[in-house]
Design a protein around this motif. Sequence first.
Motif, PDB file in Angstrom:
ATOM      1  N   ASP A   1       0.830  -1.202   0.000  1.00  0.00           N
ATOM      2  CA  ASP A   1       0.000   0.000   0.000  1.00  0.00           C
ATOM      3  C   ASP A   1       0.866   1.254   0.000  1.00  0.00           C
ATOM      4  OD1 ASP A   1      -2.707   1.222   0.272  1.00  0.00           O
ATOM      5  OD2 ASP A   1      -1.890   1.933   2.172  1.00  0.00           O
TER       6      ASP A   1
ATOM      7  N   HIS B   1       0.789   3.904  -3.293  1.00  0.00           N
ATOM      8  CA  HIS B   1       0.433   5.320  -3.239  1.00  0.00           C
ATOM      9  C   HIS B   1       1.644   6.221  -3.490  1.00  0.00           C
ATOM     10  CE1 HIS B   1      -3.806   5.071  -2.029  1.00  0.00           C
ATOM     11  NE2 HIS B   1      -3.452   3.946  -1.434  1.00  0.00           N
TER      12      HIS B   1
ATOM     13  N   GLN C   1     -10.921  -5.817   0.503  1.00  0.00           N
ATOM     14  CA  GLN C   1     -11.726  -4.911  -0.314  1.00  0.00           C
ATOM     15  C   GLN C   1     -10.874  -3.763  -0.845  1.00  0.00           C
ATOM     16  OE1 GLN C   1     -14.733  -4.926  -1.619  1.00  0.00           O
ATOM     17  NE2 GLN C   1     -14.338  -2.906  -2.519  1.00  0.00           N
ATOM     18  N   ALA C   2     -10.004  -3.248   0.000  1.00  0.00           N
ATOM     19  CA  ALA C   2      -9.120  -2.165  -0.439  1.00  0.00           C
ATOM     20  C   ALA C   2      -8.205  -2.632  -1.564  1.00  0.00           C
ATOM     21  CB  ALA C   2      -8.291  -1.658   0.740  1.00  0.00           C
TER      22      ALA C   2
ATOM     23  N   GLU D   1      -9.868  -2.352  -4.792  1.00  0.00           N
ATOM     24  CA  GLU D   1      -9.890  -0.954  -5.226  1.00  0.00           C
ATOM     25  C   GLU D   1      -8.553  -0.554  -5.844  1.00  0.00           C
ATOM     26  OE1 GLU D   1     -10.987   0.967  -1.606  1.00  0.00           O
ATOM     27  OE2 GLU D   1     -12.976   0.032  -1.571  1.00  0.00           O
ATOM     28  N   HIS D   2      -7.462  -1.133  -5.343  1.00  0.00           N
ATOM     29  CA  HIS D   2      -6.155  -0.885  -5.952  1.00  0.00           C
ATOM     30  C   HIS D   2      -6.127  -1.406  -7.390  1.00  0.00           C
ATOM     31  CE1 HIS D   2      -4.939  -0.165  -1.797  1.00  0.00           C
ATOM     32  NE2 HIS D   2      -3.788   0.304  -2.227  1.00  0.00           N
TER      33      HIS D   2
ATOM     34  N   ASP E   1      -8.659  -1.630  -9.369  1.00  0.00           N
ATOM     35  CA  ASP E   1      -9.476  -0.715 -10.171  1.00  0.00           C
ATOM     36  C   ASP E   1      -8.671   0.522 -10.575  1.00  0.00           C
ATOM     37  OD1 ASP E   1     -11.577  -2.470  -9.817  1.00  0.00           O
ATOM     38  OD2 ASP E   1     -12.487  -1.326  -8.175  1.00  0.00           O
ATOM     39  N   ILE E   2      -7.894   1.045  -9.642  1.00  0.00           N
ATOM     40  CA  ILE E   2      -7.062   2.213  -9.941  1.00  0.00           C
ATOM     41  C   ILE E   2      -5.997   1.851 -10.975  1.00  0.00           C
ATOM     42  CG2 ILE E   2      -5.405   3.864  -8.976  1.00  0.00           C
ATOM     43  CD1 ILE E   2      -6.969   3.519  -6.278  1.00  0.00           C
TER      44      ILE E   2
ATOM     45  N   ALA F   1     -11.508   6.772  -9.441  1.00  0.00           N
ATOM     46  CA  ALA F   1     -11.222   5.523  -8.733  1.00  0.00           C
ATOM     47  C   ALA F   1     -10.432   5.777  -7.456  1.00  0.00           C
ATOM     48  CB  ALA F   1     -10.461   4.564  -9.650  1.00  0.00           C
TER      49      ALA F   1
ATOM     50  N   HIS G   1     -11.766   5.132  -3.623  1.00  0.00           N
ATOM     51  CA  HIS G   1     -10.954   4.303  -2.731  1.00  0.00           C
ATOM     52  C   HIS G   1     -10.743   4.992  -1.384  1.00  0.00           C
ATOM     53  CE1 HIS G   1      -7.669   1.966  -1.122  1.00  0.00           C
ATOM     54  NE2 HIS G   1      -6.782   2.917  -1.337  1.00  0.00           N
TER      55      HIS G   1
ATOM     56  N   GLU H   1     -13.907   5.358   0.744  1.00  0.00           N
ATOM     57  CA  GLU H   1     -14.247   4.123   1.457  1.00  0.00           C
ATOM     58  C   GLU H   1     -13.467   4.033   2.765  1.00  0.00           C
ATOM     59  OE1 GLU H   1     -16.483   1.817   0.814  1.00  0.00           O
ATOM     60  OE2 GLU H   1     -17.200   2.743  -1.036  1.00  0.00           O
ATOM     61  N   TRP H   2     -12.178   4.378   2.710  1.00  0.00           N
ATOM     62  CA  TRP H   2     -11.368   4.396   3.927  1.00  0.00           C
ATOM     63  C   TRP H   2     -11.888   5.438   4.910  1.00  0.00           C
ATOM     64  CZ3 TRP H   2      -8.667   0.781   5.771  1.00  0.00           C
ATOM     65  CH2 TRP H   2      -7.862  -0.039   4.983  1.00  0.00           C
TER      66      TRP H   2
END
Length: 225
Positions: free
Chosen positions: A140, A144, A182-183, A186-187, A189-190, A205, A209, A212-213
């Motif tokens: 993660d 980012h 779930q996160a 989302e990664h 998707d990005i 996206a 993400h 949601e957090w």
Amino acid sequence: MNLSLILHGRDDNTRLSQSVYETLLEAILAGQLAPGDVISEVKLAQQLEVSRTPVHEAIRELAKDGLVVQHANRRPVISSFSREDVFDVFEMRILLESEAARKAAQKVDRPTLARLRTTAEELAADREAPNWLNRWADFDEDFHDAIAKASGSPRLLHDINRYRLLHRGFNKLRTSVEVLGQALQEHFDILDKLDQRDTAGAHAAMALHIKEWQAFFVQNFNGSC
């Protein structure tokens, strides 16, 4: 109060002050350092086995983030951290990182995307591994950071890093494999939007993400911070 320094493998003062910052941040979020507690730089330096310089720098950064109150000729004091503060941290992340994703969609190189996708696929395939949470945290951070760097904006990168430090403190105290699964999706998707050079899609996206957090941490905030 017993604190152990969170180390990152480098000894320069900048990196060391970040380690001290994260150590104190985690202690604040965990309630080891409570609102109203007075901080002694000398005692903290002794306990963490570092010089006063990185401790002083870390406290100054915590003050910028509103977690410590500093007055002239007085010791710094831990301030309160509210549900509204948690919400605001993520509002800033949404603004900054969705813009970084939009810019990165035009600039990020294919090898970087391939590396991130490979790591994400490995994590998705092996959620039962005993060190999965640590591996996910490393991924993660890399994910980012890579997108922020690919934006091509040093100022944007600097501001993103500041708010992600706060997020990292939340992350260690509140999450589970189920939540992070779930996160992870989302990664993916990005990554898809970045791979397609879809600037608007990458922006949306990333914003989704982080929203949601935001919802998760605001809902689960227990007021101990």
